[in-house]
Design a protein around this motif. Structure first.
Motif, mmCIF file in Angstrom:
data_model
loop_
_atom_site.group_PDB
_atom_site.id
_atom_site.type_symbol
_atom_site.label_atom_id
_atom_site.label_comp_id
_atom_site.label_asym_id
_atom_site.label_seq_id
_atom_site.Cartn_x
_atom_site.Cartn_y
_atom_site.Cartn_z
ATOM 1 N N ARG A 74 47.496 43.665 43.661
ATOM 2 C CA ARG A 74 46.639 43.692 44.326
ATOM 3 C C ARG A 74 45.866 42.606 42.559
ATOM 4 O O ARG A 74 45.644 41.708 42.706
ATOM 5 C CB ARG A 74 45.356 44.579 43.994
ATOM 6 C CG ARG A 74 45.492 45.085 45.253
ATOM 7 C CD ARG A 74 44.089 46.095 46.119
ATOM 8 N NE ARG A 74 44.809 46.960 45.149
ATOM 9 C CZ ARG A 74 43.141 48.122 45.318
ATOM 10 N NH1 ARG A 74 42.082 47.587 44.827
ATOM 11 N NH2 ARG A 74 43.687 48.817 44.873
ATOM 12 N N ILE A 75 47.098 43.059 41.816
ATOM 13 C CA ILE A 75 46.768 42.434 40.512
ATOM 14 C C ILE A 75 47.195 40.963 40.439
ATOM 15 O O ILE A 75 46.317 39.834 39.841
ATOM 16 C CB ILE A 75 47.182 43.220 39.337
ATOM 17 C CG1 ILE A 75 46.334 44.519 38.565
ATOM 18 C CG2 ILE A 75 47.641 42.271 38.427
ATOM 19 C CD1 ILE A 75 46.915 44.659 38.006
ATOM 20 N N GLN A 76 48.223 40.885 41.039
ATOM 21 C CA GLN A 76 49.124 39.626 40.977
ATOM 22 C C GLN A 76 48.112 38.347 42.472
ATOM 23 O O GLN A 76 47.904 37.350 42.451
ATOM 24 C CB GLN A 76 50.542 39.246 41.578
ATOM 25 C CG GLN A 76 51.449 39.744 41.339
ATOM 26 C CD GLN A 76 53.180 40.851 41.716
ATOM 27 O OE1 GLN A 76 52.841 40.238 43.160
ATOM 28 N NE2 GLN A 76 53.345 41.048 40.961
ATOM 29 N N LYS A 77 47.319 39.062 43.256
ATOM 30 C CA LYS A 77 46.281 38.265 43.592
ATOM 31 C C LYS A 77 44.747 37.793 43.327
ATOM 32 O O LYS A 77 44.667 37.060 44.117
ATOM 33 C CB LYS A 77 45.767 39.227 45.771
ATOM 34 C CG LYS A 77 46.590 39.493 46.091
ATOM 35 C CD LYS A 77 46.699 40.705 47.244
ATOM 36 C CE LYS A 77 47.915 40.871 48.188
ATOM 37 N NZ LYS A 77 47.624 41.108 48.878
ATOM 38 N N ILE A 78 44.618 37.919 42.320
ATOM 39 C CA ILE A 78 43.704 37.795 41.267
ATOM 40 C C ILE A 78 43.755 36.533 40.746
ATOM 41 O O ILE A 78 44.794 35.320 40.312
ATOM 42 C CB ILE A 78 43.383 38.347 40.583
ATOM 43 C CG1 ILE A 78 43.361 39.746 40.262
ATOM 44 C CG2 ILE A 78 42.082 38.026 39.283
ATOM 45 C CD1 ILE A 78 42.628 40.833 39.608
ATOM 46 N N ASP A 79 42.666 35.835 41.736
ATOM 47 C CA ASP A 79 42.431 34.329 40.874
ATOM 48 C C ASP A 79 40.790 34.083 40.637
ATOM 49 O O ASP A 79 40.329 34.946 40.147
ATOM 50 C CB ASP A 79 42.915 33.149 42.140
ATOM 51 C CG ASP A 79 42.214 33.718 43.510
ATOM 52 O OD1 ASP A 79 40.555 33.864 43.420
ATOM 53 O OD2 ASP A 79 42.334 33.169 44.582
ATOM 54 N N LYS A 80 40.483 33.002 40.432
ATOM 55 C CA LYS A 80 39.392 32.781 40.185
ATOM 56 C C LYS A 80 38.198 32.385 40.706
ATOM 57 O O LYS A 80 37.182 32.853 40.319
ATOM 58 C CB LYS A 80 39.263 31.420 39.287
ATOM 59 C CG LYS A 80 40.214 30.694 38.577
ATOM 60 C CD LYS A 80 40.671 29.200 37.961
ATOM 61 C CE LYS A 80 41.709 29.170 36.798
ATOM 62 N NZ LYS A 80 41.717 27.115 36.686
ATOM 63 N N SER A 81 38.465 32.950 42.437
ATOM 64 C CA SER A 81 37.582 33.205 43.037
ATOM 65 C C SER A 81 36.923 34.805 42.561
ATOM 66 O O SER A 81 36.030 34.850 43.391
ATOM 67 C CB SER A 81 37.337 32.621 44.624
ATOM 68 O OG SER A 81 39.003 33.504 44.584
ATOM 69 N N VAL A 82 37.610 35.389 42.507
ATOM 70 C CA VAL A 82 37.655 36.842 42.099
ATOM 71 C C VAL A 82 36.567 37.246 41.233
ATOM 72 O O VAL A 82 35.744 37.286 39.986
ATOM 73 C CB VAL A 82 39.051 38.006 41.565
ATOM 74 C CG1 VAL A 82 38.198 39.272 41.782
ATOM 75 C CG2 VAL A 82 39.760 37.662 42.698
ATOM 76 N N GLN A 83 35.339 38.125 42.064
ATOM 77 C CA GLN A 83 34.074 38.620 41.570
ATOM 78 C C GLN A 83 34.255 39.546 41.298
ATOM 79 O O GLN A 83 34.389 40.782 41.518
ATOM 80 C CB GLN A 83 32.743 38.115 42.604
ATOM 81 C CG GLN A 83 32.926 36.586 42.659
ATOM 82 C CD GLN A 83 32.284 35.589 41.588
ATOM 83 O OE1 GLN A 83 31.655 35.849 40.783
ATOM 84 N NE2 GLN A 83 33.139 34.608 41.253
ATOM 85 N N PRO A 84 33.050 39.687 39.818
ATOM 86 C CA PRO A 84 33.006 41.756 40.190
ATOM 87 C C PRO A 84 32.578 42.010 40.816
ATOM 88 O O PRO A 84 31.603 41.456 41.884
ATOM 89 C CB PRO A 84 32.156 41.236 38.944
ATOM 90 C CG PRO A 84 32.013 40.465 38.400
ATOM 91 C CD PRO A 84 31.951 39.318 39.340
ATOM 92 N N ASP A 85 33.198 43.653 40.798
ATOM 93 C CA ASP A 85 31.873 44.779 42.282
ATOM 94 C C ASP A 85 30.684 44.564 42.206
ATOM 95 O O ASP A 85 29.845 44.585 41.672
ATOM 96 C CB ASP A 85 32.507 46.321 41.890
ATOM 97 C CG ASP A 85 34.167 46.544 42.513
ATOM 98 O OD1 ASP A 85 34.430 45.810 42.996
ATOM 99 O OD2 ASP A 85 34.329 47.500 41.750
#
Length: 177
Positions: free
Chosen positions: A105-116
């Motif tokens: 999952r960490i590898q999929k984090i990009d600039k579009s990820v937002q807080p819960d």
């Protein structure tokens, strides 16, 4: 606040456990100082340099995996503060986190990820991070602590930005001959 899962990879919790493998590949104490400045850009809420330093020290510990997971938990849920209640929960949760699930999952984090969006999302993501292990006690308590911080959203957003930068840097280095 897990960096992961969720049906649309934009609301992810960031218990960013085990993106340490990418960091340890180039994170000696001296190398941390030589990271490209854009990776360690000064964040208002999240101290990226301190985080990398603690991860590096955890990588030298006898129990490397649990030490690294503790550091990641501390930065994810305790906002790097020395809170005994949070430290005890991280010590209990660290051995339960599933490295493969978290790492993917960490590898999929990009600039579009937002807080819960809410505590329920945090708890769900934390439970996913535990894989087949039972974290029914730890996850609600860790998320309660994380959500008690007034700067939770800003802090979480900065952590996501940092991880996205690390992922981008890592991908660029993999494509170099």
């Amino acid at each position: 606040m897990s960096v992961f899962s969720s049906s649309n990879h934009t609301e992810m919790h960031f218990s960013f456990l085990l993106f340490t493998s990418a960091l340890f590949a180039f994170a000696s104490a001296d190398e941390i100082q030589s990271f490209p400045p854009e990776l360690l850009a000064v964040f208002k809420e999240f101290n990226a340099a301190a985080f990398l330093k603690e991860l590096h020290e955890a990588g030298s510990a006898k129990e490397t995996r649990n030490s690294a997971m503790n550091v990641l938990c501390k930065y994810s849920y305790c906002h790097a503060e020395a809170r005994k209640d949070c430290a005890d929960l991280c010590a209990a949760a660290a051995p339960k986190f599933d490295e493969k699930v978290v790492g993917n999952r960490i590898q999929k984090i990009d600039k579009s990820v937002q807080p819960d969006a809410d505590k329920a999302a945090c708890e769900k993501e934390c439970a996913i991070d535990c894989g087949n292990n039972d974290c029914k006690k730890e996850c609600p308590a860790l998320c309660e602590i994380h959500w008690s911080y007034k700067n939770r959203k800003e802090y979480e957003g900065e952590v996501f930005q940092f991880i996205a930068r690390i992922n981008e840097f890592s991908k660029l280095n993999q494509t170099k001959p």
